[in-house]
Write a protein that holds these residues in place. Structure first.
Motif, PDB file in Angstrom:
ATOM      1  N   ALA A   1      -5.285  -2.461  -7.163  1.00  0.00           N
ATOM      2  CA  ALA A   1      -4.899  -2.911  -5.823  1.00  0.00           C
ATOM      3  C   ALA A   1      -4.943  -1.765  -4.830  1.00  0.00           C
ATOM      4  CB  ALA A   1      -3.502  -3.516  -5.864  1.00  0.00           C
ATOM      5  N   MET A   2      -4.516  -0.577  -5.265  1.00  0.00           N
ATOM      6  CA  MET A   2      -4.541   0.575  -4.364  1.00  0.00           C
ATOM      7  C   MET A   2      -5.973   0.950  -3.987  1.00  0.00           C
ATOM      8  SD  MET A   2      -1.470   1.323  -3.623  1.00  0.00           S
ATOM      9  CE  MET A   2      -1.305  -0.475  -3.643  1.00  0.00           C
ATOM     10  N   HIS A   3      -6.881   0.895  -4.952  1.00  0.00           N
ATOM     11  CA  HIS A   3      -8.274   1.192  -4.660  1.00  0.00           C
ATOM     12  C   HIS A   3      -8.887   0.110  -3.770  1.00  0.00           C
ATOM     13  CE1 HIS A   3      -8.887   4.815  -6.991  1.00  0.00           C
ATOM     14  NE2 HIS A   3      -8.163   4.286  -7.956  1.00  0.00           N
ATOM     15  N   LYS A  42       0.832  -1.198   0.000  1.00  0.00           N
ATOM     16  CA  LYS A  42       0.000   0.000   0.000  1.00  0.00           C
ATOM     17  C   LYS A  42       0.868   1.249   0.000  1.00  0.00           C
ATOM     18  CE  LYS A  42      -3.719   2.334   2.513  1.00  0.00           C
ATOM     19  NZ  LYS A  42      -4.638   2.277   3.683  1.00  0.00           N
ATOM     20  N   HIS A  43       1.995   1.188   0.709  1.00  0.00           N
ATOM     21  CA  HIS A  43       2.944   2.297   0.755  1.00  0.00           C
ATOM     22  C   HIS A  43       4.295   1.772   0.261  1.00  0.00           C
ATOM     23  CE1 HIS A  43      -0.002   4.635   2.950  1.00  0.00           C
ATOM     24  NE2 HIS A  43      -0.119   3.656   3.813  1.00  0.00           N
ATOM     25  N   PRO A  44       4.488   1.722  -1.035  1.00  0.00           N
ATOM     26  CA  PRO A  44       5.667   1.054  -1.611  1.00  0.00           C
ATOM     27  C   PRO A  44       6.976   1.798  -1.309  1.00  0.00           C
ATOM     28  CG  PRO A  44       4.441   2.185  -3.319  1.00  0.00           C
ATOM     29  CD  PRO A  44       3.601   2.273  -2.081  1.00  0.00           C
ATOM     30  N   GLY A  66     -11.637  -1.563   0.330  1.00  0.00           N
ATOM     31  CA  GLY A  66     -11.972  -2.904   0.775  1.00  0.00           C
ATOM     32  C   GLY A  66     -12.747  -3.660  -0.279  1.00  0.00           C
ATOM     33  N   THR A  67     -12.660  -3.216  -1.530  1.00  0.00           N
ATOM     34  CA  THR A  67     -13.357  -3.865  -2.643  1.00  0.00           C
ATOM     35  C   THR A  67     -12.381  -4.062  -3.785  1.00  0.00           C
ATOM     36  OG1 THR A  67     -13.973  -1.817  -3.769  1.00  0.00           O
ATOM     37  CG2 THR A  67     -15.426  -2.582  -2.004  1.00  0.00           C
ATOM     38  N   SER A  68     -12.863  -4.663  -4.856  1.00  0.00           N
ATOM     39  CA  SER A  68     -12.017  -4.863  -6.025  1.00  0.00           C
ATOM     40  C   SER A  68     -11.987  -3.638  -6.921  1.00  0.00           C
ATOM     41  CB  SER A  68     -12.506  -6.069  -6.836  1.00  0.00           C
ATOM     42  OG  SER A  68     -13.845  -5.848  -7.249  1.00  0.00           O
ATOM     43  N   ARG A 108      -5.656   4.476 -13.394  1.00  0.00           N
ATOM     44  CA  ARG A 108      -7.027   3.972 -13.573  1.00  0.00           C
ATOM     45  C   ARG A 108      -7.067   2.469 -13.318  1.00  0.00           C
ATOM     46  NH1 ARG A 108      -8.155   6.193 -19.462  1.00  0.00           N
ATOM     47  NH2 ARG A 108      -9.571   4.391 -19.431  1.00  0.00           N
ATOM     48  N   PRO A 109      -7.881   2.018 -12.378  1.00  0.00           N
ATOM     49  CA  PRO A 109      -7.901   0.599 -12.012  1.00  0.00           C
ATOM     50  C   PRO A 109      -8.240  -0.344 -13.155  1.00  0.00           C
ATOM     51  CG  PRO A 109      -8.946   1.897 -10.311  1.00  0.00           C
ATOM     52  CD  PRO A 109      -8.710   2.831 -11.466  1.00  0.00           C
TER      53      PRO A 109
END
Length: 579
Positions: free
Chosen positions: A215-217, A99-101, A222-224, A206-207
């Motif tokens: 993955a960041m979203h 999450k925090h690379p 807490g969703t895909s 953009r996811p």
């Protein structure tokens, strides 16, 4: 390598370790109480399960290829990196999509490493390359010469218990792949640039386009997260800082920018400004572009063709080059200010330091800078002769330049090459991999030894180096133990050639404005992006901080392009110089 288990949400316990591999790993491990977050990389998990995907060892690097030591007799590139897509995808799949690379934080240029690693896992190599080049103008070069062990790879959280992702070798692969598929790369890059122009931020945030963005979203929601957010906050996803882009209209079409220095910083600034529509002219005192990349790094480390391909790509965007142009001689800062809307000065650390010891004027004593430059130019210019090295060579210093000089000497026919250094290997500034490769090729090392004089023969050639043994005392201002000579320990080392690799300094610049120079010859900056006291004049690279790394110069050039664009956008149209 073993197949990793498919992991769900939560954490996977990691055995207690006494000392993770890097400082970043230790901090990360401590903050998380000795646990590693499970991978949210659904793409990786899915593809690992696919019969055609290689097995992945989460904690160990996928091996890279090198020429075998017996084959290292010429100037062919020694480090071969990854040779197949299977290998590079296996290594990229080790990324756990933090999450925090910390790899992004560890990269001086804050490259979006997890984003392009995720593309590699999916087999979207060209998307990975386009993503990398969004922030790194010279990816094929940084994929070969960056100090990854202390930067991106050294900061990887997997170092807490194993080995970090080998992002440098992956970057080299995707950049070389882009050159081999140049038309497709250019077409995709133009498409992504147009998308970014329309929406105001990188498409790779953009996811639905980027699994890392997804993955960041997923982390946040807490969703895909199958949709995407069309808001500027998307630029905050790792590697895409909001401050990277000027506000509002990014185009600076119709503006003219002059760049002094065709090294990494200058090339990068020119690259990013032409992407925004500026007309850019690059000036350099040499007869070719690239600076240190072109003549300061041996062919077997960074092939000239790699540098040329990077320059050709930048030139194809409309960048013009003017060679044989030197500030203070046939070029003045004020003259350029009258011709261009803005200037970026990025002159490298041109002066190799000397020791000023007795006998240093002997024939056969070179600075490593001059030696490497002539050796590399001799490979491409029949009018340039390679340096004469004789049978025995002594190299003074133990940084990366020393390793380059020593290994080049062997390729030019030296029978014995010895590197002498006044401290120990632990204090050496060279990368461990460079020391290992030099040792494999037959270079000898003598630590805690320092030259005190050079002896000449009757013809004025160097015949020996007089040295003294050293011991380490109290730490100096930089924290390293200070070397002290041991009385009565002097002895003589016979040699035919001496190469001095003891650092660089910035040549005294004749800018016509001494008020912006500091006592050490570097330029004083007063604002972001290398802004100086002179309106419209920006600086970066070695001229600001002294001799430093390629990736730091790239960062300076990129940030300067942002600052110059902001400066140009704030100027009234009537003040713009005619293109």
């Amino acid at each position: 390598m073993t197949e990793p288990e498919t992991q769900g949400a939560g954490t996977v316990a990691v055995p207690t370790v006494d000392a993770p591999h890097t400082a970043a790993g230790r901090m990360w491990f401590a903050r998380r109480g000795g646990s590693v977050p499970a991978s949210t990389n659904a793409i990786r998990v899915r593809d690992v399960a696919h019969p055609g995907f290689p097995a992945v060892d989460q904690w160990s690097m996928t091996g890279v290829h090198h020429l075998a030591p017996p084959a290292r007799v010429g100037f062919e590139e020694v480090a071969q990196g990854y040779l197949s897509e299977e290998e590079v995808r296996a290594e990229a799949a080790r990324c756990i999509l933090c999450k925090h690379p910390t790899c992004v934080s560890g990269c001086p240029n804050n490259n979006p490493i997890p984003t392009w690693l995720a593309f590699v896992v999916e087999g979207r190599i060209l998307d990975a390359a386009v993503c990398d080049y969004e922030k790194d103008s010279l990816a094929a070069c940084t994929g070969r010469v960056c100090n990854w062990e202390e930067q991106c790879e050294g900061w990887c959280v997997l170092n807490a218990e194993g080995e970090g992702v080998r992002s440098g070798a992956v970057e080299r692969y995707i950049a070389d792949y882009a050159f081999r598929h140049r038309e497709e790369f250019d077409r995709l890059r133009a498409q992504r640039a147009e998308e970014e122009r329309r929406q105001g931020y990188s498409s790779y945030t953009r996811p639905e386009l980027s699994s890392y963005a997804a993955a960041m979203h997923a982390y946040e929601d807490g969703t895909s997260a199958t949709g995407y957010r069309s808001m500027p906050a998307a630029n905050q996803i790792a590697g895409y800082e909001r401050q990277d882009a000027p506000p509002g209209d990014r185009s600076v079409g119709g503006c003219r920018v002059g760049v002094v220095g065709a090294g990494p910083a200058g090339l990068t600034c020119a690259d990013f400004l032409t992407r925004r529509g500026a007309t850019v002219v690059v000036f350099d005192e040499l007869s070719y572009p690239g600076g240190l990349l072109a003549d300061g790094i041996p062919e077997f480390v960074l092939p000239q063709r790699t540098v040329e391909q990077e320059v050709e790509r930048i030139a194809s965007q409309g960048v013009a080059f003017r060679f044989g142009q030197t500030l203070g001689e046939n070029l003045t800062l004020d003259e350029l200010r009258g011709q261009y809307d803005a200037l970026f000065v990025a002159v490298g650390a041109e002066v190799a330091r000397r020791l000023n010891l007795p006998g240093e004027d002997a024939v056969g004593i070179w600075t490593a800078q001059d030696f490497l430059r002539q050796a590399k130019r001799a490979l491409s210019d029949e009018h340039v002769q390679p340096p004469r090295v004789g049978r025995t060579v002594v190299v003074v210093g133990a940084g990366n330049t020393s390793m380059d000089a020593a290994r080049t000497s062997l390729r030019l026919g030296a029978e014995r090459v010895t590197i002498i250094y006044r401290r120990t290997r632990a204090e050496s500034t060279s990368r461990d991999v460079e020391i290992r490769l030099a040792t494999e090729e037959g270079v000898h090392f003598e630590y805690l030894v320092n030259p005190v004089a050079f002896l000449k023969d009757d013809q004025g050639r160097v015949r020996a180096t007089r040295v003294t043994k050293m011991r380490l005392g109290r730490a100096d201002a930089g924290g390293r133990p200070r070397p002290e000579p041991i009385p009565g320990s002097e002895y003589t080392m016979r040699c035919d050639t001496v190469l001095l690799a003891v650092g660089y300094s910035v040549r005294g610049l004749d800018l016509g404005h001494p008020e912006i120079l500091k006592p050490d010859g570097t330029v004083r900056i007063t604002g972001e992006g290398g802004m100086t006291e002179l309106p419209g004049v920006f600086v970066g690279g070695d001229v600001v901080r002294g001799a430093y790394t390629v990736v730091h110069a790239i960062r300076d050039g990129r940030l300067a392009s942002d600052a110059i664009a902001r400066y140009l956008l704030e100027r009234p149209m009537a003040t713009k110089k005619k293109a």
